[in-house]
Design a protein around this motif. Sequence first.
Motif, PDB file in Angstrom:
ATOM      1  N   LYS A  97      36.134 -66.554  11.347  1.00 36.56           N
ATOM      2  CA  LYS A  97      35.471 -67.788  11.794  1.00 36.56           C
ATOM      3  C   LYS A  97      34.092 -67.465  12.377  1.00 36.56           C
ATOM      4  O   LYS A  97      33.117 -68.153  12.091  1.00 36.56           O
ATOM      5  N   ALA A  98      34.039 -66.419  13.185  1.00 32.92           N
ATOM      6  CA  ALA A  98      32.762 -66.032  13.804  1.00 32.92           C
ATOM      7  C   ALA A  98      31.767 -65.568  12.744  1.00 32.92           C
ATOM      8  O   ALA A  98      30.587 -65.945  12.783  1.00 32.92           O
ATOM      9  N   LEU A  99      32.228 -64.772  11.793  1.00 31.50           N
ATOM     10  CA  LEU A  99      31.335 -64.296  10.728  1.00 31.50           C
ATOM     11  C   LEU A  99      30.883 -65.438   9.828  1.00 31.50           C
ATOM     12  O   LEU A  99      29.706 -65.504   9.433  1.00 31.50           O
ATOM     13  N   LEU A 100      31.780 -66.343   9.501  1.00 32.97           N
ATOM     14  CA  LEU A 100      31.410 -67.496   8.663  1.00 32.97           C
ATOM     15  C   LEU A 100      30.412 -68.401   9.379  1.00 32.97           C
ATOM     16  O   LEU A 100      29.510 -68.960   8.747  1.00 32.97           O
ATOM     17  N   ARG A 111      16.646 -67.144  12.011  1.00 36.45           N
ATOM     18  CA  ARG A 111      16.199 -67.267  13.403  1.00 36.45           C
ATOM     19  C   ARG A 111      17.135 -68.130  14.251  1.00 36.45           C
ATOM     20  O   ARG A 111      17.029 -68.137  15.479  1.00 36.45           O
ATOM     21  N   LEU A 112      18.045 -68.846  13.594  1.00 39.58           N
ATOM     22  CA  LEU A 112      18.988 -69.683  14.334  1.00 39.58           C
ATOM     23  C   LEU A 112      20.218 -68.910  14.813  1.00 39.58           C
ATOM     24  O   LEU A 112      21.016 -69.430  15.591  1.00 39.58           O
ATOM     25  N   VAL A 113      20.376 -67.673  14.326  1.00 40.33           N
ATOM     26  CA  VAL A 113      21.482 -66.836  14.800  1.00 40.33           C
ATOM     27  C   VAL A 113      21.185 -66.437  16.241  1.00 40.33           C
ATOM     28  O   VAL A 113      20.088 -65.978  16.550  1.00 40.33           O
ATOM     29  N   THR A 114      22.174 -66.631  17.102  1.00 40.33           N
ATOM     30  CA  THR A 114      21.971 -66.358  18.534  1.00 40.33           C
ATOM     31  C   THR A 114      22.727 -65.101  18.976  1.00 40.33           C
ATOM     32  O   THR A 114      23.713 -64.705  18.337  1.00 40.33           O
ATOM     33  N   PRO A 115      22.293 -64.513  20.077  1.00 41.89           N
ATOM     34  CA  PRO A 115      23.050 -63.383  20.634  1.00 41.89           C
ATOM     35  C   PRO A 115      24.505 -63.766  20.938  1.00 41.89           C
ATOM     36  O   PRO A 115      25.408 -62.943  20.795  1.00 41.89           O
ATOM     37  N   GLU A 116      24.713 -65.016  21.312  1.00 34.86           N
ATOM     38  CA  GLU A 116      26.073 -65.472  21.616  1.00 34.86           C
ATOM     39  C   GLU A 116      26.954 -65.455  20.364  1.00 34.86           C
ATOM     40  O   GLU A 116      28.138 -65.098  20.440  1.00 34.86           O
ATOM     41  N   MET A 117      26.398 -65.832  19.226  1.00 35.51           N
ATOM     42  CA  MET A 117      27.164 -65.785  17.978  1.00 35.51           C
ATOM     43  C   MET A 117      27.574 -64.351  17.650  1.00 35.51           C
ATOM     44  O   MET A 117      28.710 -64.094  17.242  1.00 35.51           O
ATOM     45  N   ILE A 118      26.626 -63.438  17.821  1.00 36.91           N
ATOM     46  CA  ILE A 118      26.894 -62.022  17.555  1.00 36.91           C
ATOM     47  C   ILE A 118      27.946 -61.504  18.528  1.00 36.91           C
ATOM     48  O   ILE A 118      28.893 -60.804  18.133  1.00 36.91           O
ATOM     49  N   GLN A 119      27.809 -61.838  19.791  1.00 38.82           N
ATOM     50  CA  GLN A 119      28.769 -61.403  20.808  1.00 38.82           C
ATOM     51  C   GLN A 119      30.169 -61.940  20.514  1.00 38.82           C
ATOM     52  O   GLN A 119      31.150 -61.216  20.632  1.00 38.82           O
ATOM     53  N   THR A 120      30.257 -63.196  20.123  1.00 40.69           N
ATOM     54  CA  THR A 120      31.557 -63.774  19.773  1.00 40.69           C
ATOM     55  C   THR A 120      32.191 -63.010  18.620  1.00 40.69           C
ATOM     56  O   THR A 120      33.385 -62.677  18.668  1.00 40.69           O
ATOM     57  N   GLY A 125      36.244 -58.530  17.045  1.00 35.42           N
ATOM     58  CA  GLY A 125      36.481 -57.304  16.305  1.00 35.42           C
ATOM     59  C   GLY A 125      35.502 -56.999  15.189  1.00 35.42           C
ATOM     60  O   GLY A 125      35.687 -56.018  14.458  1.00 35.42           O
ATOM     61  N   ALA A 126      34.469 -57.801  15.024  1.00 38.06           N
ATOM     62  CA  ALA A 126      33.489 -57.539  13.963  1.00 38.06           C
ATOM     63  C   ALA A 126      32.693 -56.275  14.268  1.00 38.06           C
ATOM     64  O   ALA A 126      32.258 -56.064  15.397  1.00 38.06           O
ATOM     65  N   THR A 127      32.527 -55.458  13.254  1.00 39.04           N
ATOM     66  CA  THR A 127      31.748 -54.224  13.380  1.00 39.04           C
ATOM     67  C   THR A 127      30.282 -54.487  13.048  1.00 39.04           C
ATOM     68  O   THR A 127      29.942 -55.533  12.480  1.00 39.04           O
ATOM     69  N   ASP A 128      29.445 -53.526  13.372  1.00 41.99           N
ATOM     70  CA  ASP A 128      28.034 -53.646  12.996  1.00 41.99           C
ATOM     71  C   ASP A 128      27.891 -53.791  11.485  1.00 41.99           C
ATOM     72  O   ASP A 128      27.081 -54.575  11.004  1.00 41.99           O
ATOM     73  N   ASP A 133      26.543 -56.908   6.747  1.00 38.01           N
ATOM     74  CA  ASP A 133      26.869 -57.384   5.405  1.00 38.01           C
ATOM     75  C   ASP A 133      26.996 -58.902   5.352  1.00 38.01           C
ATOM     76  O   ASP A 133      26.593 -59.526   4.372  1.00 38.01           O
ATOM     77  N   THR A 134      27.518 -59.501   6.407  1.00 36.12           N
ATOM     78  CA  THR A 134      27.610 -60.969   6.458  1.00 36.12           C
ATOM     79  C   THR A 134      26.219 -61.587   6.375  1.00 36.12           C
ATOM     80  O   THR A 134      25.986 -62.519   5.594  1.00 36.12           O
ATOM     81  N   VAL A 135      25.299 -61.080   7.170  1.00 30.94           N
ATOM     82  CA  VAL A 135      23.936 -61.629   7.166  1.00 30.94           C
ATOM     83  C   VAL A 135      23.267 -61.373   5.817  1.00 30.94           C
ATOM     84  O   VAL A 135      22.599 -62.264   5.268  1.00 30.94           O
TER      85      VAL A 135
END
Length: 186
Positions: A97-100, A111-120, A125-128, A133-135
Motif C-alpha cells: 500500500k505504501a509503495l503503491l 516532487r509530490l513524494v514526501t519524506p512521510e511517504m518514504i518513512q511510512t 519494511g520497504a528497502t531502499d 524500483d517503485t519510483v
Amino acid sequence: MPYIQLNENLPGITGLLDYRLDTALPIRQLTHILLRGESSLTEGERELIATVVSHGNNCTFCTAAHTAAANAYLPDPSLAEQVKSDITTAAVSEKMKALLTIAKTVGKSGRLVTPEMIQTAREQGATDRELHDTVLIAALFSLYNRYVDGLATVTPDEPAFYDRLGSILQKKGYLPSEDRYAGLVQ
C-alpha cells in the motif's frame, strides 16, 4: 486514429515499439529488468505498480494491459481492480500500500513524494531497492502512458485482447523475439 503511420495490427505501445526498433530495444530491456528481473517484489506486485500509475494517468491501453499482466501473476484477479479503486482498502500488504501510494504520486509528479511517504514505506519494511524500483517503474510508466496517448495509438475495446497480451507478457516478458505477438491479433 494514430497521429503517425503504425502497424494497424499492433495497438498501443506495441505499434510504437515496432515503429522504432532502435528505441524499442533499450525500452524493452529496461522494462524487463524492472518488471521481470531480480527483485524482492513479485512480478505481480511490480505489475500492480505499472497498473496504478497507468490508471492514475488515465492511459486506457496501459491500464488494461498491465491489469491483465498483474492478473496473470496474482492469485486474486480482483487485486488490480482493488488498487485502482482504493489503495488503502485493497487486500495487499501494508508495505505494498505504501509503495503503491508512492508510485501513484510519482505518476503525477516526483516532487509530490514526501519524506512521510518514504518513512511510512520504510516502517512497513520497504528497502531502499524497493523504493528505488517503485519510483523508477512509476516514472517509466508515466513516460509510456504519455508515449501511447501522445501519439493516439489504437486502443482495443475487447477484454480478450488484453487477456492475450497479459498472457504474452507473463510468458515472454518484455524482451524482443521473432514471435512475440503471434497470439495477440486474432
